[in-house]
Structure formats: C-alpha cells, structure tokens
Design an enzyme around this catalytic site. Sequence first.
Site, PDB file in Angstrom:
ATOM      1  N   CYS A  27       2.852  -4.834   6.924  1.00  0.00           N
ATOM      2  CA  CYS A  27       2.557  -4.529   5.526  1.00  0.00           C
ATOM      3  C   CYS A  27       3.770  -3.893   4.850  1.00  0.00           C
ATOM      4  O   CYS A  27       4.674  -3.388   5.503  1.00  0.00           O
ATOM      5  CB  CYS A  27       1.351  -3.603   5.423  1.00  0.00           C
ATOM      6  SG  CYS A  27      -0.217  -4.370   5.912  1.00  0.00           S
ATOM      7  N   HIS A  49       0.823  -1.219   0.000  1.00  0.00           N
ATOM      8  CA  HIS A  49       0.000   0.000   0.000  1.00  0.00           C
ATOM      9  C   HIS A  49       0.850   1.259   0.000  1.00  0.00           C
ATOM     10  O   HIS A  49       2.064   1.228   0.225  1.00  0.00           O
ATOM     11  CB  HIS A  49      -0.949  -0.007   1.201  1.00  0.00           C
ATOM     12  CG  HIS A  49      -0.263   0.060   2.538  1.00  0.00           C
ATOM     13  ND1 HIS A  49       0.191   1.234   3.092  1.00  0.00           N
ATOM     14  CD2 HIS A  49       0.031  -0.916   3.447  1.00  0.00           C
ATOM     15  CE1 HIS A  49       0.737   0.999   4.267  1.00  0.00           C
ATOM     16  NE2 HIS A  49       0.659  -0.306   4.509  1.00  0.00           N
TER      17      HIS A  49
END
Length: 204
Positions: free
Chosen positions: A180, A164
């Site tokens: 992440c 992301h």
Amino acid sequence: MRGRVFFIAAAVAAMAIVSGCTTNSTQFASAYKGRSDGGYALPSIPLAKVERQYRRQIVDYATKEKPGTIIVDTDAKFLHLVLEGGKAMRYGIGVGREGFEWSGVAKVGWKREWPTWTPPAAMIKRQPELAKYRGGMKPGLTNPLGARALYLMRNGRDTGYRLHGTPEWWSIGGAVSSGCIRLMNQDIIDLYERVQPGAKVIVS
C-alpha cells in the site's frame, strides 16, 4: 549611484526568487499541527524531522492527465494530485518494501474516515500474531490505516491496495509497507478531501 541602485534592485529580486522557491515547501507547515479529528486527538508531526521534499507542497507538473488524477512515483516516493494550470499537489509517501511492490492503473472505489484495518490472510500467515485482527482492528491512533483510506479498484474489483494514512510519520520516504501507499495522517486527510470516488490512480 546608478550601479548602487542596480545592486540593491538585484538583491531584492534575488530575495524574492529565494522566497518564491521556498514558499511551496513551507506554505503548508501549519497543516502538520495537532488537531481534533473524528473524535481522536491527532498528534502533531515534528516537521523539522521530515525531509523537506516529503512535505506537502505545490509543484510545477507537466502531464497529459486531467486534474484530479493521482500519479504515484514509487521510486521518488512522491504522490502527485494533478491540479489545473500545470501544477500538482505533491505529498511524500512510503511504498511497498522489496517483494511487495505494486504498480498499475486503478481508480478510487470508495473512501473511509478512520477505517477499520483487516489484515489479509497472506499477511496473517506471515505474521501469525495478527490473527487476533482477523475480524478487523478498530479505528484509532495506532491503526495501520491511519486517519483515512482510499480503496483502489481495477476492472470492478478491489485490488486490495490502499492509499492511506499512517501514525508512523518517520516511515515516509521509505520502502516499508506490504504494497500500500502510505502518507502522513495530515496529508491523507488533505488528499481525502480533494479526491472523489472514481478518480484515476496511476502507480509506477
């Protein structure tokens, strides 16, 4: 005279080589300018403050993986998107901090532009102040998922991990996340446009 001509030719060749070496790391410099995207005014990134190796660039990359595969090197803080001809598009990344690292093979399940961020229950337990986002934090310039997100699946199930964007461009190159993989917003937009759902993702 012949020696002088040779010297000039050698100097020109050397300049060409230097130019060739720097082209890959500078050819996308303009991509980090501010822009309008999805109704948001995405701010520019002060590229002079981003280490050169973490700027988007095309590099030589030997792999048996097919083009379109994403290979994440968490130690080097690089994400490679395999291209044709022994090349890869390389992006600088931020990775999971100690105790939150993740590795393995997955695939891109689905993609979202300006995604909603919903902190997992374990994160809310660690940081109770995030409870207000239990139902989701609306998209925007301060949203932790940034401008785009690629959701990773394994064995048909959501892994909970994402590739992301992030508004915190200065965190690229560090071990900062809860597992992440984060990219500068301008880079995740570029990656998003190049990658299709189902793409293989290798994190090591």
